[in-house]
Scaffold this active site. Structure first.
Site, PDB file in Angstrom:
ATOM      1  CE  LYS A   1      -4.200  -1.972   1.960  1.00  0.00           C
ATOM      2  NZ  LYS A   1      -5.232  -1.869   3.003  1.00  0.00           N
TER       3      LYS A   1
ATOM      4  CG  ASN B   1      -7.902   0.627  -0.684  1.00  0.00           C
ATOM      5  OD1 ASN B   1      -8.069   1.670  -1.294  1.00  0.00           O
ATOM      6  ND2 ASN B   1      -8.895  -0.036  -0.119  1.00  0.00           N
TER       7      ASN B   1
ATOM      8  CG  ASP C   1      -9.202  -0.156   3.525  1.00  0.00           C
ATOM      9  OD1 ASP C   1      -9.929  -0.931   2.873  1.00  0.00           O
ATOM     10  OD2 ASP C   1      -7.985  -0.339   3.684  1.00  0.00           O
TER      11      ASP C   1
ATOM     12  CE1 TYR D   1     -12.549  -9.416   5.927  1.00  0.00           C
ATOM     13  CE2 TYR D   1     -13.085 -11.682   5.354  1.00  0.00           C
ATOM     14  CZ  TYR D   1     -12.311 -10.542   5.182  1.00  0.00           C
ATOM     15  OH  TYR D   1     -11.292 -10.552   4.267  1.00  0.00           O
TER      16      TYR D   1
ATOM     17  N   GLY E   1     -16.549  -7.220  10.249  1.00  0.00           N
ATOM     18  CA  GLY E   1     -15.900  -6.431   9.206  1.00  0.00           C
ATOM     19  C   GLY E   1     -16.370  -6.698   7.784  1.00  0.00           C
TER      20      GLY E   1
HETATM   21  P1  NAP Z   1      -1.646  -4.007  10.539  1.00  0.00           P
HETATM   22  O1  NAP Z   1      -1.355  -2.817   9.702  1.00  0.00           O
HETATM   23  O2  NAP Z   1      -0.642  -5.092  10.658  1.00  0.00           O
HETATM   24  O3  NAP Z   1      -1.999  -3.466  12.022  1.00  0.00           O
HETATM   25  C1  NAP Z   1      -2.314  -4.327  13.079  1.00  0.00           C
HETATM   26  C2  NAP Z   1      -2.459  -3.521  14.369  1.00  0.00           C
HETATM   27  O4  NAP Z   1      -2.852  -4.426  15.406  1.00  0.00           O
HETATM   28  C3  NAP Z   1      -1.156  -2.879  14.840  1.00  0.00           C
HETATM   29  O5  NAP Z   1      -1.450  -1.720  15.551  1.00  0.00           O
HETATM   30  C4  NAP Z   1      -0.593  -3.963  15.760  1.00  0.00           C
HETATM   31  O6  NAP Z   1       0.279  -3.472  16.738  1.00  0.00           O
HETATM   32  C5  NAP Z   1      -1.855  -4.419  16.440  1.00  0.00           C
HETATM   33  N1  NAP Z   1      -1.714  -5.750  17.001  1.00  0.00           N
HETATM   34  C6  NAP Z   1      -1.358  -6.893  16.354  1.00  0.00           C
HETATM   35  N2  NAP Z   1      -1.369  -7.926  17.207  1.00  0.00           N
HETATM   36  C7  NAP Z   1      -1.724  -7.422  18.419  1.00  0.00           C
HETATM   37  C8  NAP Z   1      -1.903  -7.989  19.709  1.00  0.00           C
HETATM   38  N3  NAP Z   1      -1.718  -9.301  19.919  1.00  0.00           N
HETATM   39  N4  NAP Z   1      -2.245  -7.172  20.715  1.00  0.00           N
HETATM   40  C9  NAP Z   1      -2.434  -5.864  20.520  1.00  0.00           C
HETATM   41  N5  NAP Z   1      -2.281  -5.245  19.315  1.00  0.00           N
HETATM   42  C10 NAP Z   1      -1.945  -6.029  18.278  1.00  0.00           C
HETATM   43  O7  NAP Z   1      -2.972  -4.721  10.057  1.00  0.00           O
HETATM   44  P2  NAP Z   1      -4.284  -4.033   9.421  1.00  0.00           P
HETATM   45  O8  NAP Z   1      -4.212  -4.099   7.942  1.00  0.00           O
HETATM   46  O9  NAP Z   1      -4.490  -2.715  10.070  1.00  0.00           O
HETATM   47  O10 NAP Z   1      -5.428  -5.079   9.860  1.00  0.00           O
HETATM   48  C11 NAP Z   1      -5.881  -5.144  11.195  1.00  0.00           C
HETATM   49  C12 NAP Z   1      -7.132  -6.031  11.268  1.00  0.00           C
HETATM   50  O11 NAP Z   1      -8.182  -5.437  10.521  1.00  0.00           O
HETATM   51  C13 NAP Z   1      -6.928  -7.434  10.679  1.00  0.00           C
HETATM   52  O12 NAP Z   1      -7.664  -8.350  11.453  1.00  0.00           O
HETATM   53  C14 NAP Z   1      -7.531  -7.341   9.299  1.00  0.00           C
HETATM   54  O13 NAP Z   1      -8.029  -8.574   8.831  1.00  0.00           O
HETATM   55  C15 NAP Z   1      -8.675  -6.359   9.558  1.00  0.00           C
HETATM   56  N6  NAP Z   1      -9.048  -5.601   8.352  1.00  0.00           N
HETATM   57  C16 NAP Z   1     -10.330  -5.725   7.908  1.00  0.00           C
HETATM   58  C17 NAP Z   1     -10.717  -5.013   6.796  1.00  0.00           C
HETATM   59  C18 NAP Z   1     -12.141  -5.128   6.309  1.00  0.00           C
HETATM   60  O14 NAP Z   1     -12.424  -4.711   5.191  1.00  0.00           O
HETATM   61  N7  NAP Z   1     -13.027  -5.668   7.099  1.00  0.00           N
HETATM   62  C19 NAP Z   1      -9.816  -4.169   6.131  1.00  0.00           C
HETATM   63  C20 NAP Z   1      -8.519  -4.072   6.617  1.00  0.00           C
HETATM   64  C21 NAP Z   1      -8.143  -4.805   7.739  1.00  0.00           C
HETATM   65  P3  NAP Z   1       1.887  -3.557  16.546  1.00  0.00           P
HETATM   66  O15 NAP Z   1       2.220  -2.510  15.530  1.00  0.00           O
HETATM   67  O16 NAP Z   1       2.404  -3.272  17.900  1.00  0.00           O
HETATM   68  O17 NAP Z   1       2.182  -4.948  16.056  1.00  0.00           O
END
Ligand code: NAP
Length: 277
Positions: A63, A84, A103, A219, A240
């Site tokens: 991205k 995206n 998003d 989701y 989601g």
């Molecule tokens: P990302 O950029 O990797 O960010 C993940 C975030 O979660 C970071 O802040 C990370 O913290 C934190 N995190 C990870 N593991 C953790 C834990 N065990 N405890 C506390 N914090 C934790 O990922 P993303 O793209 O934002 O996606 C995040 C979630 O949203 C995923 O589940 C993804 O599937 C979902 N999502 C859904 C959609 C949709 O359309 N529904 C779209 C995008 C994403 P650190 O930086 O400290 O690791």
């Protein structure tokens, strides 16, 4: 032809969503998943230009690279520093590639349109500070949220995310007190996706209240431990899937210029998830 680049991209639901949309619109279009290794996002944008792809969806880890490779960024993508979606500028097919981020808009479309929750003047808590959290935080600020609190385990990432919305950052120890006070709680961490996961940041499962709206961006599973706990306390919940469908719908509209067939897209997403088992 349109497509998605990512690594990994095999399990993406985007081909099912987009191909269902094109079919419902009666368009002779096809959407494919391109596995593109990390570091080759810019090359994929160049390929889109050469091959005249109608549109490109972009997922992890490309991205930021794609945002740096297009000719121009839309306002939201410029503020987030990621894209995206890549489209041809209106009326300038073959001339200029524009990067957008759908998003946050998809999240709001689902929240307001499908769930009937308007975040304006509401107190919001976002759990996590990654890409999805940043998109949601900015969207909530633009939608007029009264306050936004970002909970994250890394202070720098949490503060950066909160700054997008003139919000505040709190660390993981204060997750439960922040969530209890909020009108809207959004989980934007992956916690809840894996078997055996608990609630993000070890939130107290009794922290939720019936007046609250609680969203998990995950989701699969459809009901995460956090959503289960929120429901048990009488809160209204959503997963989601709505955001996923609406961010793709925004891409369909950008690329085809036609209203997205949401019912066909939703049915295709549910069928693809069921097929995966
Ligand atoms: P990302 O950029 O990797 O960010 C993940 C975030 O979660 C970071 O802040 C990370 O913290 C934190 N995190 C990870 N593991 C953790 C834990 N065990 N405890 C506390 N914090 C934790 O990922 P993303 O793209 O934002 O996606 C995040 C979630 O949203 C995923 O589940 C993804 O599937 C979902 N999502 C859904 C959609 C949709 O359309 N529904 C779209 C995008 C994403 P650190 O930086 O400290 O690791």
């Amino acid at each position: 032809m349109a497509g998605v680049i990512g690594d990994p991209v095999d399990h993406s639901l985007s081909p099912a969503l987009h191909n269902a949309a094109y079919e419902a619109l009666g368009l002779d279009w096809v959407y494919v998943a391109f596995p593109v290794p990390a570091g080759e996002g810019a090359a994929a944008v160049a390929a889109m230009r050469s091959l005249r792809l109608a549109g490109l969806s972009v997922t992890m880890p490309h991205k930021a690279d794609v945002a740096a490779s297009v000719d121009r960024l839309g306002t939201t993508a410029a503020r987030l520093g990621v894209a995206n979606t890549v489209s041809w500028a209106a009326g300038r097919d073959g001339a200029e590639l524009v990067g957008d981020s759908t998003d946050g808009a998809g999240f709001l479309d689902a929240l307001r349109g499908d769930d009937g929750f308007d975040p304006a003047e509401r107190n919001c808590v976002v759990l996590g500070a990654g890409g999805a959290a940043r998109a949601v935080t900015l969207a909530l600020a633009d939608a007029g949220a009264a306050s936004i609190t970002v909970v994250a385990r890394r202070r720098d990432a949490g503060q950066d995310c909160a700054r997008l919305a003139a919000g505040r950052f709190v660390d993981a120890e204060r997750a439960t007190s922040a969530a209890t006070l909020a009108d809207l709680v959004v989980n934007a961490t992956p916690t809840g996706m894996a078997a055996g996961d608990g609630l993000p940041f070890d939130l107290d499962p009794t922290a939720f209240r019936p007046e609250q709206f609680v969203v998990d961006l995950i989701y699969t599973p459809a009901v995460t431990p956090m959503l289960g706990a929120a429901r048990a306390q009488g809160a209204t919940t959503a997963n989601g899937l709505g955001m996923l469908i609406h961010q793709a719908a925004r891409q369909v509209e950008l690329w085809t210029g036609r209203p997205a067939p949401l019912e066909a897209m939703s049915a295709a997403a549910l069928a693809a998830i069921a097929h995966r088992g």
